[in-house]
Design a protein around this motif. Structure first.
Motif, PDB file in Angstrom:
ATOM      1  N   THR A 121       3.192   3.373   2.015  1.00  0.00           N
ATOM      2  CA  THR A 121       3.289   2.439   3.130  1.00  0.00           C
ATOM      3  C   THR A 121       3.270   0.984   2.645  1.00  0.00           C
ATOM      4  N   THR A 122       2.544   0.719   1.565  1.00  0.00           N
ATOM      5  CA  THR A 122       2.552  -0.622   0.991  1.00  0.00           C
ATOM      6  C   THR A 122       3.933  -0.967   0.448  1.00  0.00           C
ATOM      7  N   THR A 123       4.594   0.003  -0.166  1.00  0.00           N
ATOM      8  CA  THR A 123       5.948  -0.197  -0.674  1.00  0.00           C
ATOM      9  C   THR A 123       6.903  -0.517   0.470  1.00  0.00           C
ATOM     10  N   ILE A 124       6.815   0.240   1.556  1.00  0.00           N
ATOM     11  CA  ILE A 124       7.669  -0.015   2.717  1.00  0.00           C
ATOM     12  C   ILE A 124       7.422  -1.424   3.256  1.00  0.00           C
ATOM     13  N   ASN A 125       6.161  -1.812   3.338  1.00  0.00           N
ATOM     14  CA  ASN A 125       5.821  -3.138   3.858  1.00  0.00           C
ATOM     15  C   ASN A 125       6.364  -4.250   2.970  1.00  0.00           C
ATOM     16  N   ASN A 188       6.340  -3.318  -8.029  1.00  0.00           N
ATOM     17  CA  ASN A 188       5.460  -3.647  -6.913  1.00  0.00           C
ATOM     18  C   ASN A 188       6.199  -4.376  -5.794  1.00  0.00           C
ATOM     19  N   LYS A 189       7.103  -5.281  -6.166  1.00  0.00           N
ATOM     20  CA  LYS A 189       7.856  -6.072  -5.190  1.00  0.00           C
ATOM     21  C   LYS A 189       9.336  -6.060  -5.554  1.00  0.00           C
ATOM     22  N   PRO A 190      10.213  -6.202  -4.570  1.00  0.00           N
ATOM     23  CA  PRO A 190      11.658  -6.154  -4.869  1.00  0.00           C
ATOM     24  C   PRO A 190      12.107  -7.255  -5.826  1.00  0.00           C
ATOM     25  N   GLU A 191      11.483  -8.426  -5.759  1.00  0.00           N
ATOM     26  CA  GLU A 191      11.905  -9.524  -6.630  1.00  0.00           C
ATOM     27  C   GLU A 191      11.573  -9.265  -8.104  1.00  0.00           C
ATOM     28  N   GLU A 192      10.722  -8.250  -8.373  1.00  0.00           N
ATOM     29  CA  GLU A 192      10.376  -7.910  -9.745  1.00  0.00           C
ATOM     30  C   GLU A 192      11.299  -6.839 -10.331  1.00  0.00           C
ATOM     31  N   SER A 193      12.159  -6.258  -9.498  1.00  0.00           N
ATOM     32  CA  SER A 193      12.998  -5.140  -9.935  1.00  0.00           C
ATOM     33  C   SER A 193      14.323  -5.614 -10.522  1.00  0.00           C
ATOM     34  N   ARG A 194      14.722  -4.992 -11.627  1.00  0.00           N
ATOM     35  CA  ARG A 194      16.009  -5.321 -12.252  1.00  0.00           C
ATOM     36  C   ARG A 194      17.182  -4.736 -11.479  1.00  0.00           C
ATOM     37  N   PHE A 195      16.908  -3.862 -10.524  1.00  0.00           N
ATOM     38  CA  PHE A 195      17.973  -3.224  -9.748  1.00  0.00           C
ATOM     39  C   PHE A 195      18.293  -3.971  -8.452  1.00  0.00           C
ATOM     40  N   VAL A 196      17.553  -5.024  -8.146  1.00  0.00           N
ATOM     41  CA  VAL A 196      17.680  -5.721  -6.863  1.00  0.00           C
ATOM     42  C   VAL A 196      18.272  -7.105  -7.077  1.00  0.00           C
ATOM     43  N   SER A 197      19.308  -7.419  -6.324  1.00  0.00           N
ATOM     44  CA  SER A 197      19.928  -8.738  -6.428  1.00  0.00           C
ATOM     45  C   SER A 197      19.142  -9.772  -5.632  1.00  0.00           C
ATOM     46  N   GLN A 198      19.424 -11.035  -5.898  1.00  0.00           N
ATOM     47  CA  GLN A 198      18.771 -12.114  -5.177  1.00  0.00           C
ATOM     48  C   GLN A 198      19.127 -12.067  -3.692  1.00  0.00           C
ATOM     49  N   LYS A 199      20.345 -11.646  -3.379  1.00  0.00           N
ATOM     50  CA  LYS A 199      20.750 -11.563  -1.968  1.00  0.00           C
ATOM     51  C   LYS A 199      19.932 -10.510  -1.214  1.00  0.00           C
ATOM     52  N   MET A 369       1.155  -2.953  10.221  1.00  0.00           N
ATOM     53  CA  MET A 369       2.088  -3.900   9.603  1.00  0.00           C
ATOM     54  C   MET A 369       2.331  -5.096  10.511  1.00  0.00           C
ATOM     55  N   GLY A 370       2.362  -4.852  11.821  1.00  0.00           N
ATOM     56  CA  GLY A 370       2.560  -5.936  12.771  1.00  0.00           C
ATOM     57  C   GLY A 370       1.282  -6.662  13.123  1.00  0.00           C
ATOM     58  N   ARG A 371       0.157  -6.080  12.761  1.00  0.00           N
ATOM     59  CA  ARG A 371      -1.147  -6.671  13.126  1.00  0.00           C
ATOM     60  C   ARG A 371      -1.762  -7.487  11.991  1.00  0.00           C
ATOM     61  N   THR A 372      -1.235  -7.322  10.748  1.00  0.00           N
ATOM     62  CA  THR A 372      -1.798  -7.988   9.575  1.00  0.00           C
ATOM     63  C   THR A 372      -0.706  -8.689   8.768  1.00  0.00           C
ATOM     64  N   THR A 373      -1.133  -9.473   7.793  1.00  0.00           N
ATOM     65  CA  THR A 373      -0.193  -9.998   6.808  1.00  0.00           C
ATOM     66  C   THR A 373       0.125  -8.898   5.779  1.00  0.00           C
ATOM     67  N   LYS A 374       1.174  -9.120   4.982  1.00  0.00           N
ATOM     68  CA  LYS A 374       1.538  -8.132   3.959  1.00  0.00           C
ATOM     69  C   LYS A 374       0.415  -7.923   2.955  1.00  0.00           C
ATOM     70  N   GLU A 375      -0.264  -9.012   2.607  1.00  0.00           N
ATOM     71  CA  GLU A 375      -1.327  -8.918   1.610  1.00  0.00           C
ATOM     72  C   GLU A 375      -2.529  -8.140   2.148  1.00  0.00           C
ATOM     73  N   ALA A 376      -2.794  -8.259   3.436  1.00  0.00           N
ATOM     74  CA  ALA A 376      -3.960  -7.591   4.029  1.00  0.00           C
ATOM     75  C   ALA A 376      -3.666  -6.163   4.458  1.00  0.00           C
ATOM     76  N   TYR A 377      -2.386  -5.802   4.535  1.00  0.00           N
ATOM     77  CA  TYR A 377      -2.012  -4.495   5.079  1.00  0.00           C
ATOM     78  C   TYR A 377      -2.641  -3.309   4.356  1.00  0.00           C
TER      79      TYR A 377
END
Length: 442
Positions: A121-125, A188-199, A369-377
Motif C-alpha cells: 500500500t505504501t508503494t501504491i501511495n 522506494n519512489k518512482p524518481e529513484e527508478s531507472r525504468f521511469v522517465s521524468q514525464k 491515503m486521503g486522510r494523511t500525507t504520503k509520509e504519514a500514511y
C-alpha cells in the motif's frame, strides 16, 4: 528515457498483484490442509481455530512496527525481507512434527508477512496519482483474493498426488524467488527508478500541482451526488501529518474497527470453508476445491470493480462502498444459514457473497491515503490493518469455539451481526474531500 512517457508504475502494479497473490496463497493453504492436519494430530475445533488465528495474531502485532520500519528503512528492503521470511516459514510447515510446531510457525509467518502488506500500500501511495489509487488498490486486493482462489485446486492435486505436507514446501519456492525480484525491480519512489522517465514522475505528482487542481475543479461539475456527500459526512479536513495526529484520530480508529469485522469474515471463509464443505455438506475433495474457490472468484471481480468505481464515478469517495459492503455482507452472511445442498447453487451463492464483500474492501486501504500525507500514511495504514488482522485473529478462533458448542447456523448468524456492527461504525467517520458538494438551489 527522460524524453518519453513511460508506464512503469503499471508494471510495478503487476508485480504487486503477482507477489501478493503468492503471499495470500501462503496463508490460505492452511485452510485446505486443515482437515488432514486435524486428523493426524487429533485436534478439536478450538485448537484448529487457534492454528488459523495465530497467523493473524502475528500479522496484527507486526502492522504498526512495520509502518515505522518502512518509514525509517524504506519499503524496498523491508518488503523483500518480509516476503523472503514468509516463504521460508511457510516451507517449514511441511516439516512440523506436532501441533506446537504448527502454532509457532503460523505466528512467525504472520509476523514476517506484516511488512509485505504495508509495503504494497505504501508503494501504491508513492507510485500512483490520487485519481488512480483506488483502481490500483483494488487490483492489489484482487491479488490477495486470487491467492485463495487458486489454492483449492492446487492443494487438492498435491494432496492426491503426494500428501498435505508437500503443499507448504511447494508454495515456498515462488515466494523466495519473487522477494529477490522485487528488490531488483522496484525502488522506494518512482524518481529513484531507472525504468521511469521524468514525464512519468511528473504525471504521478501532477495532482499536487495547480494545473491539476483546476482540472479537478472542472471535473467536479460532472459529479452530482450531493445527497451522497451528506450521507457519508463528506468534509474538507486538514490531512494528518504525523504520528501524534494519527493516534488521536477517530477516523483512523473507526476505519480500523470496521476493517476488524471485514477481515474477520474473510479469514473465516479462507480457513474454515473447506471444513464446512467436507463435514457439513459431505462434498468430495475435488467438489470441495471447486466450491471453496467460488467466493474468492467473486472477491477478485469485486475488488477490481470497487476500486475503479470509487475513482471513476464516486470522485475518489471511499466511504460509500465501505458502507455498501458492510450492509450487503450482513445480508449474504445470514443467507448462508439457508445455504443450498447443491454444489453449483452453493458456489453461485458464495460467488455473490465474495463479490459483495469485496466491492468496498479495498476502500479501507485507500481511505487513509486521503486522510494523511504520503509520509504519514504507513503508520495510519498500520493502525487500520492492525484492526483488520485482529479480526482475522479473533474470528477463526471464535468460530472453532462456536462449533464445539453449536453449529454452522450460529456461525453464519454471528458473522451477519458482526458485519452490521461494521456498518454502524463506518457511518461515524468523515469522508475527506477537497470540496464537498452542497444541495443545489432551485
Amino acid at each position: 528515457m527522460s524524453g518519453k512517457m513511460t508506464q512503469y508504475r503499471w508494471w510495478v502494479m503487476a508485480f504487486i498483484f503477482v507477489i501478493y497473490t503468492i503471499a495470500n496463497a501462503d496463508r490460505a493453504n492452511i485452510g485446505f490442509a486443515l482437515p488432514y492436519i486435524r486428523k493426524e494430530f487429533a485436534m478439536s475445533n478450538t485448537e484448529a481455530g487457534a492454528i488459523i488465528s495465530l497467523f493473524f495474531a502475528g500479522y496484527s502485532i507486526g502492522q504498526i512496527p512495520s509502518g515505522f520500519l518502512i518509514r525509517k528503512f524504506g519499503m524496498r528492503s523491508m518488503f523483500s525481507m518480509g516476503m523472503l521470511l514468509t516463504s521460508i516459514f511457510t516451507g517449514l510447515l511441511g516439516f512440523a512434527g506436532n501441533a506446537f510446531h504448527f502454532k509457532a510457525l503460523r505466528l512467525l509467518i504472520g509476523l514476517a508477512e506484516s511488512p509485505v502488506v504495508v509495503g504494497c500500500t505504501t508503494t501504491i501511495n508513492q507510485w500512483f496519482p490520487p485519481k488512480e489509487k483506488g483502481t490500483a488498490t483494488g487490483m492489489f486486493l484482487a491479488g490477495s483474493k486470487l491467492g485463495p482462489l487458486i489454492v483449492p485446486p492446487i492443494c487438492a492435486w498435491i494432496i492426491l498426488t503426494f500428501g498435505w505436507r508437500e503443499i507448504f514446501i511447494a508454495f515456498m519456492i515462488p515466494g523466495v524467488l519473487l522477494s529477490v525480484f522485487w528488490y531488483i525491480m522496484v525502488n522506494n519512489k518512482p524518481e529513484e527508478s531507472r525504468f521511469v522517465s521524468q514525464k512519468e514522475v511528473e504525471y504521478i505528482h501532477s495532482s499536487e500541482n495547480v494545473a491539476m487542481e483546476k482540472k479537478n475543479t472542472e471535473k467536479k461539475s460532472e459529479y452530482k451526488l450531493w445527497w451522497l456527500d451528506k450521507i457519508v459526512r463528506a468534509k474538507k479536513v486538514e490531512p494528518l501529518v504525523n504520528s501524534k495526529q494519527i493516534f488521536r484520530s477517530w477516523d483512523i480508529y473507526g476505519a480500523a474497527m470496521g476493517y476488524f469485522f471485514m477481515v474477520g469474515i474473510v479469514s473465516v471463509l479462507m480457513s474454515w470453508l473447506p471444513s464446512y464443505l467436507v463435514n457439513v455438506k459431505q462434498f468430495a475433495i475435488m467438489k470441495t476445491a471447486f466450491v471453496s474457490a467460488s467466493p474468492f472468484a467473486g472477491t477478485v471481480v469485486g475488488n477490481f470493480l470497487g476500486g475503479w468505481v470509487s475513482d471513476r464515478f464516486l470522485n475518489k469517495r471511499r466511504k460509500p462502498l465501505m458502507m455498501v459492503t458492510a450492509l450487503s455482507t450482513t445480508i449474504m452472511m445470514y443467507s448462508l444459514v439457508y445455504a443450498p445442498a447443491d454444489a453449483y447453487l452453493l458456489a453461485l451463492l458464495l460467488f455473490g457473497t465474495g463479490f459483495l464483500l469485496s466491492v468496498g474492501y479495498s476502500a479501507f486501504a485507500v481511505y487513509p491515503m486521503g486522510r494523511t500525507t504520503k509520509e504519514a500514511y504507513p503508520v495510519a495504514w498500520g493502525i487500520v490493518n492492525t484492526g483488520g488482522q485482529l479480526g482475522g485473529t479473533c474470528f477463526p478462533l471464535i468460530v472453532g469455539m462456536i462449533l464445539d458448542k453449536f453449529n454452522w447456523d450460529v456461525v453464519f448468524a454471528s458473522l451477519a451481526f458482526g458485519s452490521f456492527i461494521c456498518l454502524l461504525i463506518v457511518s461515524t467517520i468523515i469522508e475527506p474531500v477537497e470540496d464537498p458538494l452542497e444541495k443545489p438551489h432551485s
